[in-house]
Design a protein around this motif. Structure first.
Motif, short mmCIF file in Angstrom:
data_model
loop_
_atom_site.label_atom_id
_atom_site.label_comp_id
_atom_site.label_asym_id
_atom_site.label_seq_id
_atom_site.Cartn_x
_atom_site.Cartn_y
_atom_site.Cartn_z
N VAL B 41 -25.32 149.26 42.89
CA VAL B 41 -24.74 148.41 43.93
C VAL B 41 -24.02 147.28 43.22
O VAL B 41 -24.57 146.67 42.29
CB VAL B 41 -25.82 147.85 44.88
N VAL B 42 -22.81 147.03 43.64
CA VAL B 42 -22.00 146.00 42.99
C VAL B 42 -21.55 145.02 44.06
O VAL B 42 -21.10 145.43 45.13
CB VAL B 42 -20.77 146.64 42.31
N ALA B 48 -9.42 140.87 43.18
CA ALA B 48 -9.17 141.39 41.84
C ALA B 48 -10.36 142.23 41.38
O ALA B 48 -10.19 143.30 40.76
CB ALA B 48 -8.93 140.23 40.87
N GLN B 49 -11.55 141.77 41.71
CA GLN B 49 -12.74 142.56 41.34
C GLN B 49 -12.76 143.90 42.08
O GLN B 49 -13.09 144.94 41.50
CB GLN B 49 -14.01 141.76 41.67
N VAL B 50 -12.41 143.86 43.37
CA VAL B 50 -12.39 145.11 44.14
C VAL B 50 -11.38 146.07 43.51
O VAL B 50 -11.66 147.26 43.30
CB VAL B 50 -12.04 144.84 45.62
N GLN B 51 -10.21 145.53 43.19
CA GLN B 51 -9.17 146.39 42.59
C GLN B 51 -9.64 146.97 41.26
O GLN B 51 -9.49 148.16 40.99
CB GLN B 51 -7.89 145.57 42.35
N VAL B 64 -17.05 155.38 45.27
CA VAL B 64 -17.25 153.99 45.68
C VAL B 64 -17.41 153.95 47.19
O VAL B 64 -16.60 154.52 47.92
CB VAL B 64 -16.03 153.12 45.28
N VAL B 65 -18.48 153.29 47.64
CA VAL B 65 -18.72 153.22 49.08
C VAL B 65 -18.64 151.76 49.52
O VAL B 65 -19.49 150.94 49.14
CB VAL B 65 -20.11 153.81 49.42
N PRO B 66 -17.61 151.40 50.30
CA PRO B 66 -17.54 150.01 50.77
C PRO B 66 -18.68 149.70 51.73
O PRO B 66 -19.04 150.55 52.57
CB PRO B 66 -16.19 149.94 51.49
N PHE B 67 -19.21 148.52 51.62
CA PHE B 67 -20.39 148.12 52.39
C PHE B 67 -20.21 146.65 52.75
O PHE B 67 -19.85 145.84 51.91
CB PHE B 67 -21.62 148.31 51.49
N SER B 68 -20.43 146.33 54.01
CA SER B 68 -20.29 144.90 54.36
C SER B 68 -21.63 144.33 54.80
O SER B 68 -22.32 143.69 54.01
CB SER B 68 -19.22 144.71 55.41
N LEU B 86 -20.22 149.31 47.07
CA LEU B 86 -19.51 148.05 46.82
C LEU B 86 -19.84 147.09 47.96
O LEU B 86 -19.34 147.23 49.08
CB LEU B 86 -18.01 148.32 46.76
N ASP B 87 -20.76 146.17 47.68
CA ASP B 87 -21.23 145.26 48.73
C ASP B 87 -20.28 144.06 48.82
O ASP B 87 -20.12 143.31 47.86
CB ASP B 87 -22.66 144.81 48.40
N LEU B 88 -19.66 143.92 49.99
CA LEU B 88 -18.65 142.86 50.17
C LEU B 88 -19.21 141.66 50.93
O LEU B 88 -18.47 140.78 51.34
CB LEU B 88 -17.45 143.44 50.95
#
Lengths: 568, 485, 417
Positions: B41-42, B48-51, B64-68, B86-88
């Motif tokens: 989990v990131v 910029a980090q997401v990119q 990569v799985v986007p997660f909010s 990818l925890d946003l």
């Protein structure tokens, strides 16, 4: 210019393609004679096609015109185009984006036979239309059923809803109903590869045609504004809304003149407001006050339409060209103004309430209502809008000339000032082509408050003389300059050919950013054989390399004028 | 170099999780989607980090799985093929509240309660989806097209997304709306096609990672009034509902059955923090649902910022006219009125229903008014066949855009601790879903098992989605295994 | 910038394509030449206005397409040998003028004038008209009428009516009968009715009898300007010589020729008498109390506006007022009326060259009329009556078609005259 008597002869399709197409539609509905293709080659508001006519460029002439009668016909035609690599252009009226895009013999697919209203669903408030159905037809049928489509573009019989899906769709009543964007339930399309795509709920068997999104990621949004490059709409289902006027617009003497030589003044009497509708016109002392009032009105949640119009009223509401020009010179119509369209949708008391809200706002902000006591003659002259705000009929009155360039930036209300300022700069830079070009500089640009005023659209235009190519080229310069202006000031020109059409797509990589790279991928998905108006919306790398250097240079010059780097 | 250290190089060592215990929290939600633990989990805090992360994933072919907020509750963020979640949630700024033009720019970590509170300070409101969790990401909820409580209103409850900013599956930054012209959001229409943002809606993060969204907000009404109408059966409500919507009365409109209404009112229950929730037996709930009418139609009238009383008055009179014509009386219950008034602005009270058995499995679909009864019959048949207690079905219905369409949601409750109960509800849920889809109920957001049921029927639509996915995400790294990808 | 500066006045029949250069380049493709004026569109079915585009669906048949063809011919983009089909496109037009009216209302442009100028150019260049029109032209030249009838037969319709021969005894008012009614015995009743009504109302009426010559309208529409100029000259001379103060005619073709077209012919004297369409004259007599209707005619009828009387000359209200003055008449309107009326299909030489198209156009009008619930269509044009009548017969339809005077006579006398 070329030799003035030089003939312009079109290329023809290979015979096997022609006979394959003939087998689909029958001999009666395929045409390749010289005079027929001529009538599909000069477009209405696209300066380029006029210049090319002056230059005797044969590439504006399509090779052939075919008239399908059904989705099946369209599918068969498109499959033939894929098989033989023949580019095709979908065509309704030929306002814009209908010329061949390559030098190859090109097929025009004209939809004049596909003109049925397939269904009006009164219960669920929707209508399913073939591509040649226009707003006036739809409104006439819907109003009989207590419904309407929610808005009118400036020319209700010119504008077909399906072609406005591919381009445009701006209405007078966008304040409440939004643009055509907000009013599409689904499309059925023949994709450039010949597959048939239905969007929204209608893509699932037995679900019915009532919901616009999905399933999952929404493809309809991707197809909108495709300019015919992503497929051909053969059916469009649009939303209908409650209509509280009469079953039909009342017969009026106004707007019914006879031919000029027997013109009778009685036919000039303008229409009274429609049942359950009202228009309020307000005059302001300057643009700042106008915008302040418009913002407050938009925030107050009243009205179905909120717009401002300057020079345009002179076109729409004048009976002759001389009258138009005279009124422009005299500033007969208020330079700074707005008009609000009210409707009793919920209750008979609604208009009274909403008018009171507006009066309160105007009292606070400062402004004067046009009325029996304040400029009654101007109010009377503006009365064609009483019908035009619902079903616009005088829209193409324009300047009786040719409408070759428009700036149509989108943005927050305050950007009306940017538009006006930059338009003035352009007038200084390139010179005024016609007195009516001063609209937007000396008076308000056309301002449409969209979707409760969350954002707005502004419009300024040029009117060159079609007989004079140098004037058309000047108008084109305004257009290219405008593309740079909107990029510089973060305005989004939506309806104008900006990053939706080449060479702007590639030459303004700020947009997106790099929208051209994204759109190239999408083009490859939908049109693997490059047959659907190839290169109109986005170039392939190869097409970009082959694009004429002088046009690249012209766009770069405008970029530099706006302090932007060249694009090579 | 290990993946962990590579990731740490992108987001910093404190923003990478790889211990099993903490990874486990990302493995499941309360849905029937099979759990799967991510490998990492990131937490990203900048675009910029997401990119950088997405580019890295492309080079290494790691999903990569986007997660909010993790409150989708339908399995959309479960990493079906492992990889990086990818925890946003740390990107939780409200970037701008534009009072002049009534819009607001939010990041993915901004929650419903956070946003509504912040807007209230400016006398503004967001149109929040019915049943949104107060801690749910508003951006994700809008992106997933959760219908707003105000969805009945054509202009105020729909198409609330204006501009967006996102990272494409290959790592490029991309914007839609006015924002795509430069750096300023302010309109859903921009230079790059009119409705492009819709491609990323309902996409469950498979086609891009949205990092900012500009949404419409509205003035906070000076006056509001909830009106209620009771019905013994749904068909009785249909004509009044149609007439009220045709007259465009009210801002919000919804229909709840007695189960959901009782859950909303139940004083023993509160909105759970996590899901599945803890079961809270309640006598009060039982009393309430027995005493409440079978169906309740709720219409909330909103004033504008000016002449508030006058607006409410004419709308109320118009509603009364319809009631008189239909021989209906407005339902009078002050307690209910107050609860509903609150629910319209902060629409999460309905989530108290999770306290009944701990887990809720909904079948959410769209249809037209006249078809609802036939779907209702089909569901009833299956409920009886599967011996699920009829009174334990919660139903909520939202008219969309003045009744052009309806969002219908039927809830089946179960206690996750009781495997047999779970299994039975799972079978019922499957059977109901399959039957409804087969009969033409439209599942526009095909989560979990619905995806196959829907996409197997969608023909060219499915094929073109796959083609677009391939074109935009050639390595299939974004949330693979969901939808038809 | 010269675009809207006043141009030197030139008569229509003097104009060449060059005179329309601004106009044809400036066609904005607004498509209003094909469509009913949008404010008045009442249904999708009856929302179009150009019969030729409605039938054939491609632009060369519409006013817009003719503008484009004119532009290309004018600029030499193609010539006749490249596009022989042009002749067909230009003549598949009923000259109904709907395109012209809508275009002038929006754009100040003249698609019908351009089409007629193009036709004249084709005739001059020996390319037009259609072969079917050649006999008609020959007949006009040889017999002074388009129907190849001997001049001596022209007054047979009037054998039983006492009407002055204006060459022998002077009369205030000259009845200009027109060729079609004079020679077609199925249409005699219209001339007889008209004369009867006018004489009955005390009008001092005379006619030219066998000396009357074709007004020239058909040849003008077809584009033979030389023949038309000759006929105009002869008619003006002859009519002026009669000393009549007023001329009445019921044929809209004749009416437009006498009242409007002659004034557009170069180098001819002015016609001295005031020209009236019979419906205008009847309306005036009713207002003056000289014409009354005593017998109810219990019929639900709808009025079909003939194009050359309505759109071309602005006469919409007078015939309606006449009908409304008749007891028992229930006048119901079609969707497309007055300036937005749908053409019967019979005009402009279209019926002569393209009978099938003309009949389909009439059938469309009949459908529209039937939607009103009317039992009969009433009109005041021999071509409309003929074309719609033929279509009714072909359809074997019960609906009737009457000339305005048929109804008037029923309301005035116990039996038909």
């Amino acid at each position: 210019m070329s030799d003035t008597r030089q003939k312009v002869i079109q290329k023809k399709l290979p015979r096997e393609v022609y006979s394959a197409l003939k087998n689909v539609v029958g001999e009666q509905w395929i045409h390749e004679s010289r005079s027929v293709v001529e009538t599909y080659s000069k477009l209405s508001i696209e300066g380029g096609s006029f210049v090319k006519k002056h230059e005797k460029d044969p590439h504006v002439l399509p090779a052939c015109v075919v008239l399908p009668a059904s989705t099946d016909d369209v599918q068969a035609i498109v499959k033939i185009c894929n098989r033989y690599h023949v580019p095709f252009i979908p065509f309704t009226n030929g306002q814009v984006f209908c010329n061949p895009t390559t030098q190859d013999p090109t097929l025009i697919i004209h939809f004049s036979r596909m003109n049925r209203i397939i269904k009006i669903d009164t219960q669920n408030m929707s209508a399913t239309l073939e591509p040649y159905v226009d707003y006036a037809q739809l409104q006439a049928e819907a109003m009989k059923r207590g419904l309407w489509n929610g808005g009118t573009p400036l020319a209700t019989t010119v504008c077909k809803l399906a072609s406005q899906f591919a381009f445009a769709g701006l209405w007078q009543t966008d304040l409440k109903y939004g643009l055509l964007n907000r009013n599409i339930i689904s499309v059925k399309m023949v994709l450039p590869d010949g597959e048939i795509l239905s969007t929204g709920s209608r893509c699932i068997p037995r679900a019915g045609d009532f919901w616009e999104y999905g399933p999952g990621p929404d493809l309809m949004g991707l197809q909108r504004s495709g300019l015919g490059t992503n497929g051909i709409v053969t059916e469009i289902t649009v939303k209908l809304h409650a209509w509280v006027g009469d079953d039909a617009l009342p017969e009026i003497p106004g707007g019914r003149p006879s031919l000029k030589h027997v013109h009778d003044a009685k036919y000039d009497s303008p229409p009274e407001p429609l049942k359950n509708h009202k228009l309020l016109w307000v005059e302001f002392k300057d643009l700042d006050t106008q915008l302040k009032a418009m913002r407050e009105i938009a925030h107050s949640g009243v009205g179905i339409g909120l717009n401002a119009t300057g020079v345009y009223s002179a076109f729409y509401c004048s009976q002759t060209q001389e009258m138009t020009v005279q009124r422009c010179k005299e500033h007969f119509f208020p330079d700074w103004n707005c008009y609000v369209i009210l409707a009793n949708t919920t209750s008979d008391q609604q208009i009274a309430y909403e008018e009171e809200v507006i009066r309160q706002i105007i009292a606070e902000v400062g402004g004067t209502f046009l009325s029996e006591t304040h400029k009654p003659e101007v109010l009377k002259a503006l009365q064609p809008w009483n019908y035009d705000c619902i079903r616009h009929s005088t829209g193409y009155r324009m300047n009786r000339k040719f409408y070759a360039n428009a700036w149509l930036p989108v943005g927050p209300l305050e950007e009306a000032k940017t538009t006006s300022r930059e338009w003035k700069k352009a007038l200084d830079l390139f010179g005024e082509i016609d007195i009516t070009d001063r609209g937007g500089a000396d008076d308000t640009p056309f301002v449409y408050a969209l979707q409760r005023g969350h954002f707005c659209l502004f419009e300024t235009d040029n009117y060159p003389d079609p007989v004079l190519p140098e004037e058309i080229k000047k108008a084109q310069a305004y257009g290219i300059y405008g593309a740079a202006v909107v990029t510089k000031y973060d305005l989004g020109p939506q309806l104008m050919a900006f990053v939706n059409v080449e060479p702007f797509t590639t030459m303004f990589p700020e947009a997106g950013p790099n929208a051209h790279l994204f759109m190239r991928k999408i083009r490859q998905v939908f049109d693997p054989n490059s047959v659907a108006a190839p290169g109109r919306q986005v170039f392939t790398e190869q097409e970009w390399q082959q694009f004429p250097a002088e046009i690249k240079a012209a766009v770069n010059a405008m970029r530099e004028l706006n302090g932007m780097p060249r694009v090579e | 170099m290990s993946i962990t250290s590579d990731l740490a190089g992108i987001v910093g060592p404190h923003s990478v999780l790889d211990d099993e215990q903490r990874l486990e929290r990302y493995a499941a939600d309360q849905s029937f989607v099979s759990p799967r633990r991510p490998d990492f989990v990131v937490f990203a805090e900048t675009i910029a980090q997401v990119q950088a992360l997405v580019r890295y994933a492309n080079t290494t072919r790691v999903p990569v799985v986007p997660f909010s907020s993790g409150l989708n509750l339908h399995g959309a963020a479960i990493p079906k093929e492992g990889g990086i979640v990818l925890d946003l949630s740390r990107m939780n700024s409200i970037i701008e509240i534009n009072t002049a033009n009534r819009h607001c720019v939010i990041e993915p970590g901004v929650t419903a309660a956070q946003l509504q509170d912040a807007l209230a300070a400016h006398e503004l409101r967001a149109m929040l989806p019915l049943g949104i969790h107060p801690n749910r990401s508003v951006l994700t909820s809008y992106l997933e097209r959760d219908p707003a409580a105000a969805a009945a209103s054509f202009e105020y409850g729909n198409e609330l997304i204006m501009d967006t900013e996102l990272v494409l599956p290959t790592g490029e930054l991309f914007r839609t709306g006015l924002w795509s012209a430069g750096v300023k959001p302010g309109s859903p229409m921009g230079p790059v096609r009119a409705m492009l943002n819709r491609l990323w809606t309902g996409a469950q993060g498979t086609l891009g990672i949205m990092t900012k969204m500009n949404i419409k907000v509205e003035y906070l009404p000076r006056l509001r009034k909830v009106c209620m109408l009771q019905f013994d059966s749904f068909p009785e409500a249909m004509e009044p509902l149609r007439m009220i919507q045709r007259k465009e009365i009210g801002f919000e409109c919804l229909l709840l059955n007695n189960f959901n209404l009782a859950a909303l009112l139940c004083r023993d229950w509160s909105v759970p923090e996590s899901f599945p929730a803890a079961m809270v037996p309640s006598q009060h709930f039982e009393q309430l649902r027995k005493g409440l009418p079978e169906w309740m139609m709720v219409v909330c009238l909103n004033s504008g910022p000016r002449l508030a009383e006058e607006k409410i008055a004419y709308e109320h009179a118009a509603l009364q006219d319809i009631c008189s014509a239909a021989q209906l009386q407005l339902y009078d219950n002050a307690q209910l009125e107050n609860a509903l008034l609150d629910e319209m602005l902060r629409p999460w009270g309905l989530l108290k229903k999770f306290c009944y058995r701990g887990a809720v499995h909904d079948v959410a679909f769209k249809t037209t008014l006249r078809r609802f009864p036939e779907f209702q019959r089909a569901v009833m048949e299956l409920i009886t066949a599967y011996r699920y207690p009829l009174q334990d079905v919660g139903i909520s219905i939202l008219p969309l855009e003045r009744g052009r369409a309806f969002h219908c949601c039927a809830d089946f409750h179960c206690n996750p601790a009781r495997l047999q109960e779970v299994e039975n509800v799972k079978q019922l849920w499957h059977a109901v879903s399959e039957r409804l889809i087969d009969e033409g109920a439209f599942f526009d957001r095909p989560y979990g098992a619905w995806a196959d049921m829907v996409y197997s029927r969608a023909g060219t639509y499915t094929q073109k989605l796959k083609d677009i996915k391939r074109a935009l995400d050639p390595n299939n790294i974004l949330n693979p295994g969901h939808l038809c990808f | 910038m010269t675009y809207y500066e006043p141009k030197p006045h030139k008569k229509f029949f003097e104009k060449t394509l060059e005179d329309y250069r601004d106009s044809i380049w400036g066609c904005a493709r607004c498509n209003w030449c094909q469509n009913h004026w949008a404010w008045n569109v009442k249904s999708a079915e009856y929302s179009e206005i150009c019969p030729a585009f409605h039938e054939f669906r491609i632009f060369p048949y519409a006013g817009m397409g003719k503008m484009h063809i004119a532009r290309a011919l004018l600029e030499g983009d193609f010539d006749y040998e490249d596009a022989p089909e042009v002749v067909k496109f230009l003549y598949t037009c009923t000259t109904c003028g709907a395109c012209e009216l809508n275009c002038q209302r929006l754009q100040d442009k003249e698609p019908l004038q351009v089409n007629e100028t193009l036709r004249a150019r084709l005739v001059k260049d020996g390319i037009g008209p259609m072969p079917e029109h050649r006999n008609l032209l020959k007949s006009v030249k040889n017999y002074d009428n388009p129907w190849m009838q001997p001049r001596t037969q022209r007054d047979r319709w009037a054998r039983k009516i006492k009407i002055k021969n204006i060459e022998k005894e002077p009369a205030e008012t000259l009845f200009f009968v027109g060729c079609t009614v004079a020679f077609d015995n199925t249409q005699w009743h219209v001339a007889q009715n008209t004369a009867t009504i006018l004489l009955g109302a005390g009008v001092d009426l005379g006619m030219l009898g066998t000396k009357e010559v074709c007004c020239g309208s058909p040849v003008a529409r077809i584009g033979d300007r030389d023949t038309f100029f000759d006929l105009a000259q002869r008619n003006i001379d002859m009519l002026n010589k009669t000393g009549a103060k007023e001329i009445v005619t019921f044929c809209p073709g004749c009416f437009k020729a006498l009242s409007h077209d002659y004034a557009e012919v170069p180098d001819v004297p002015r016609l001295q008498a005031a020209v009236y369409h019979s419906s205008q004259y009847f309306d005036r007599l009713i207002t003056e109390g000289k014409l009354t209707f005593s017998r109810p005619v219990n019929k639900r009828v709808t009025w079909h506006d003939p194009c050359h009387m309505g759109r071309h000359c602005g006469i919409y209200d007078e015939p309606r007022r006449v009908l409304e003055a008749i007891p028992g008449i229930n006048l119901v309107e079609m969707e497309r009326i007055k300036d937005q009326s749908w053409c019967c299909g019979g005009g402009g030489g279209a019926r002569t060259a393209f009978m099938d198209f003309a009949q389909k156009t009439a059938a469309k009008r009949i459908g529209e009329a039937k939607k009103t619930g009317a039992e009969a269509i009433v009109t005041s044009c021999p071509f409309c009556e003929q074309n719609i009548g033929d279509a009714l017969n072909a359809m074997n339809d019960e609906m009737e078609i009457f000339d305005l005077t048929d109804i008037m006579i029923k309301a005035m006398y116990s039996r038909e005259v």
